[in-house]
Structures are given as structure tokens and as C-alpha cells.
Design an enzyme around this catalytic site. Structure first.
Site, PDB file in Angstrom:
ATOM      1  N   HIS A 102      70.325  18.575  74.789  1.00  0.00           N
ATOM      2  CA  HIS A 102      70.079  18.261  73.384  1.00  0.00           C
ATOM      3  C   HIS A 102      71.424  18.096  72.689  1.00  0.00           C
ATOM      4  CE1 HIS A 102      65.734  18.979  73.230  1.00  0.00           C
ATOM      5  NE2 HIS A 102      65.986  19.812  74.206  1.00  0.00           N
ATOM      6  N   SER A 123      63.629  16.543  75.314  1.00  0.00           N
ATOM      7  CA  SER A 123      64.529  16.928  76.414  1.00  0.00           C
ATOM      8  C   SER A 123      64.723  15.782  77.392  1.00  0.00           C
ATOM      9  CB  SER A 123      63.938  18.100  77.198  1.00  0.00           C
ATOM     10  OG  SER A 123      63.930  19.255  76.441  1.00  0.00           O
ATOM     11  N   HIS A 126      64.946  24.180  84.195  1.00  0.00           N
ATOM     12  CA  HIS A 126      65.286  23.205  83.162  1.00  0.00           C
ATOM     13  C   HIS A 126      65.944  21.961  83.751  1.00  0.00           C
ATOM     14  CE1 HIS A 126      65.992  21.887  79.106  1.00  0.00           C
ATOM     15  NE2 HIS A 126      67.304  21.884  79.242  1.00  0.00           N
ATOM     16  N   HIS A 168      64.717  23.765  67.837  1.00  0.00           N
ATOM     17  CA  HIS A 168      63.544  24.449  68.386  1.00  0.00           C
ATOM     18  C   HIS A 168      63.404  25.842  67.778  1.00  0.00           C
ATOM     19  CE1 HIS A 168      64.480  21.535  71.631  1.00  0.00           C
ATOM     20  NE2 HIS A 168      63.169  21.513  71.816  1.00  0.00           N
ATOM     21  N   ALA A 191      59.283  16.568  76.505  1.00  0.00           N
ATOM     22  CA  ALA A 191      59.060  16.844  77.922  1.00  0.00           C
ATOM     23  C   ALA A 191      58.036  17.963  77.976  1.00  0.00           C
ATOM     24  CB  ALA A 191      60.357  17.276  78.584  1.00  0.00           C
ATOM     25  N   ASN A 241      56.763  18.079  85.085  1.00  0.00           N
ATOM     26  CA  ASN A 241      56.432  18.981  86.198  1.00  0.00           C
ATOM     27  C   ASN A 241      54.973  19.400  86.073  1.00  0.00           C
ATOM     28  OD1 ASN A 241      57.864  20.544  83.815  1.00  0.00           O
ATOM     29  ND2 ASN A 241      56.389  21.956  84.733  1.00  0.00           N
ATOM     30  N   MET A 284      57.221  23.229  74.322  1.00  0.00           N
ATOM     31  CA  MET A 284      57.807  24.179  73.371  1.00  0.00           C
ATOM     32  C   MET A 284      58.274  23.505  72.081  1.00  0.00           C
ATOM     33  SD  MET A 284      60.197  26.137  76.132  1.00  0.00           S
ATOM     34  CE  MET A 284      59.614  26.443  77.819  1.00  0.00           C
ATOM     35  N   SER A 285      57.627  22.408  71.721  1.00  0.00           N
ATOM     36  CA  SER A 285      58.072  21.699  70.516  1.00  0.00           C
ATOM     37  C   SER A 285      56.884  20.998  69.872  1.00  0.00           C
ATOM     38  CB  SER A 285      59.157  20.671  70.885  1.00  0.00           C
ATOM     39  OG  SER A 285      58.606  19.647  71.690  1.00  0.00           O
ATOM     40  N   TYR A 345      62.465  28.340  69.543  1.00  0.00           N
ATOM     41  CA  TYR A 345      62.950  29.324  70.538  1.00  0.00           C
ATOM     42  C   TYR A 345      64.452  29.572  70.434  1.00  0.00           C
ATOM     43  CZ  TYR A 345      64.175  25.245  73.477  1.00  0.00           C
ATOM     44  OH  TYR A 345      64.685  24.071  73.947  1.00  0.00           O
ATOM     45  N   GLU A 346      65.152  28.704  69.723  1.00  0.00           N
ATOM     46  CA  GLU A 346      66.582  28.928  69.507  1.00  0.00           C
ATOM     47  C   GLU A 346      66.825  29.942  68.385  1.00  0.00           C
ATOM     48  OE1 GLU A 346      68.832  24.829  70.213  1.00  0.00           O
ATOM     49  OE2 GLU A 346      66.943  24.543  69.156  1.00  0.00           O
TER      50      GLU A 346
HETATM   51  N1  HPA Z   1      56.077  24.375  80.173  1.00  0.00           N
HETATM   52  C1  HPA Z   1      56.575  24.355  78.910  1.00  0.00           C
HETATM   53  N2  HPA Z   1      57.448  23.480  78.484  1.00  0.00           N
HETATM   54  C2  HPA Z   1      57.858  22.531  79.340  1.00  0.00           C
HETATM   55  C3  HPA Z   1      57.401  22.484  80.671  1.00  0.00           C
HETATM   56  C4  HPA Z   1      56.450  23.459  81.106  1.00  0.00           C
HETATM   57  O1  HPA Z   1      55.992  23.482  82.263  1.00  0.00           O
HETATM   58  N3  HPA Z   1      58.000  21.422  81.263  1.00  0.00           N
HETATM   59  C5  HPA Z   1      58.798  20.858  80.325  1.00  0.00           C
HETATM   60  N4  HPA Z   1      58.722  21.521  79.163  1.00  0.00           N
END
Ligand code: HPA
Length: 285
Positions: A73, A42, A259, A95, A125, A247, A223-224, A97-98
């Protein structure tokens, strides 16, 4: 066989036929043999701008691949030279989640291997679980915890790709981790090391989950990456993983996560990560 049918899982035993069709589609456009595959997470897609004479193939042009849905993406496979080294780059990824089957999520890295890449660099990310990891921290993935509840290897195996019971003792090759640290030192970039926890998403975590994942030994959460890393090890492809902490994990700051913030933090630190990766790739044996 190569049509996208989301109602059916893609079994490991079916991957050779899918990969053959994908390879044919790529070879109709370029004969470049990548030394390394690079998956851009990301907000990190701008690394693709550094390719010379790239051939760009939109996911939708590849048999069985959907167009990506996540903002940030782009969804292209690129083949070109990165600082003189032939590479395949995935700008955007597929992903789970998609709604993508794990077997589809891992086809890009399996394809990179099939095209010739011996090493795949997975970037992402991620949120920081380690309270010492502020936004902007780069983290070499030392190991992972797969909490997606998924695996790309469910169902009849394809023995010609890899074994039924792949070993995951050394998913992220230590020799490459050392090389990454050397590359970061040479570029004057600080680089942490830690454990990546892979979740399904698409929600960010609750603060209670963040505390739990930290307690389990995680340093970053995202998430990847984990499904792709598993598939690479199955197929005998070396894996390198780098997380860009965008973050602090949910609850650490009290601020909600979004996001856009993730993309902005990734874009801000992206050039630093790009320098490290470029140096690493240039020095690959
Ligand atoms: N959690 C999950 N996936 C992420 C995060 C997070 O805090 N930041 C960027 N991708």
C-alpha cells in the site's frame, strides 16, 4: 482539528470541517474534478500507472492522514485522466486494522465525493468463501455483510452530508453491476458476483470462521471496503465493488495463508481487473 490524534474517534459531525481542509489541500495542487473515484486494493496499485498527467499527493501531505503501514500500500491520492475520464485514485487505503478510526478510514471516499466524484469503485483482495472461487477469480460485490463491529457513522450526525439512518437496501447499484458485467464480457474476462464479508483483521480467518462465514451467505472475505461503502451511501455517492480472490479461504487448501501470496495473486490478476475497470469507466454516462 486536522491533526492526527489516534486517541479520539472522528465523529460524523466533524467530517465537514476535515473534508473542507482536505479539499483545500487538494485544490492547492490541482483543479481536476473527478467523475469517479477508484480505491485500489492490496497488490492492485499498478492501475495508477495508467493515469495520464497525474498529480500525486502522498497521504502524509494531507491534513490528518497518516502514512500507510501495510506492505503493498503506497499511500497516495492521485488525480488524473484514466482513458480520458477524470478520476481520483487512492493508491493504498487506510485500514481499520492499522489502528485507524473508522471516521478516518472513510475520509478518502468522502473526499473523492467532495471533489466531484459521483461514483466510487472499491477494489480489494479477498479470500474465497465460495468453494467455486479459485485464486484469480474476479467478483462483483452484490452486497456485503459488515462484521467489523465498526461503523463510520457513530456519534452526532452531519446532516449536510447525509441522513442519520442511511438506507443500505441497494449499496452496490445494480445498474453499475450490469455495466461491469458488460465491460467484462467485452474484455473477455469472466466475472462472478457475490457477497463480500468485511472483517476487522489483521489475522486471516480460522477454518471454523471460514465455514461460519460461508454459512452466513458470504462468497468472499476481506479486511476493507464495507466501512467505505457505508460512508459512500451515507453521502449519496454511488458504489461499485470488485473483489479479486487471491486465495481460497483458510482451511480449504490446508496451506497457511500469507500476505506475500495475496500480493502475488493480486498482481497476477491485476491487469485483467484493470482492463475491466478501464472499460467500465470509459462507458460511464
Ligand atoms: N481473508 C481475509 N482477507 C483477505 C484474504 C483472506 O483469506 N485474502 C486476501 N485478503
Amino acid at each position: 482539528m486536522t491533526e492526527l490524534d489516534r486517541s479520539r474517534p472522528i465523529l460524523p459531525a466533524e467530517q465537514p470541517a476535515h473534508l473542507a481542509a482536505l479539499e483545500t489541500a487538494v485544490r492547492a495542487r490541482t483543479s481536476l474534478v473527478p467523475r469517479v473515484g477508484i480505491v485500489l486494493g492490496s497488490g492492485l496499485g499498478s492501475l495508477a500507472d495508467e493515469l495520464t498527467d497525474p498529480v500525486a499527493i502522498p497521504f502524509g501531505d494531507l491534513p490528518g492522514w497518516p502514512s500507510p503501514t501495510a506492505p503493498g500500500h503506497l499511500g497516495r491520492l492521485l488525480l488524473g485522466h484514466f482513458d480520458g475520464v477524470p478520476v481520483a485514485m487512492l493508491q493504498g487505503r487506510l485500514h481499520a486494522y492499522e489502528g485507524n478510526d473508522p471516521g478516518l478510514v472513510v475520509q478518502p471516499v468522502l473526499l473523492m465525493g467532495r471533489l466531484g466524484a459521483r461514483t466510487v469503485i472499491l477494489t480489494n483482495a479477498a479470500g474465497g468463501l465460495n468453494p467455486g472461487f479459485a485464486a484469480g477469480t474476479l467478483m462483483v460485490i452484490a452486497d456485503h455483510i459488515n462484521l467489523t463491529g465498526r461503523t463510520p457513522l457513530l456519534g452526532p450526525n452531519a446532516d449536510e452530508i447525509g441522513p442519520r439512518f442511511p438506507d443500505l437496501t441497494h449499496v452496490y447499484a445494480s445498474v453499475h453491476r450490469q455495466r461491469l458485467h458488460a465491460a467484462a464480457r467485452a474484455e473477455g474476462a469472466s466475472l462472478e458476483e457475490g457477497i463480500y464479508v468485511g472483517l476487522l483483521g489483521p489475522t486471516y480467518e480460522t477454518p471454523a470462521e471460514v465455514r461460519m462465514l460461508r454459512g452466513l451467505g458470504g462468497d468472499a472475505v476481506g479486511m476493507s471496503t464495507v466501512l467505505e461503502a457505508i460512508a459512500c451511501r451515507w453521502a449519496g455517492i454511488e458504489v461499485v465493488g470488485i473483489s479479486l480472490i487471491t486465495n481460497p479461504g483458510a482451511g480449504y487448501s490446508g496451506e497457511p495463508l500469507n500476505h506475500e501470496e495475496v500480493l502475488a495473486a493480486a498482481a497476477a490478476a491485476g491487469p485483467r481487473l484493470a482492463r475491466v475497470i478501464r472499460h467500465f469507466v470509459r462507458e460511464l454516462p
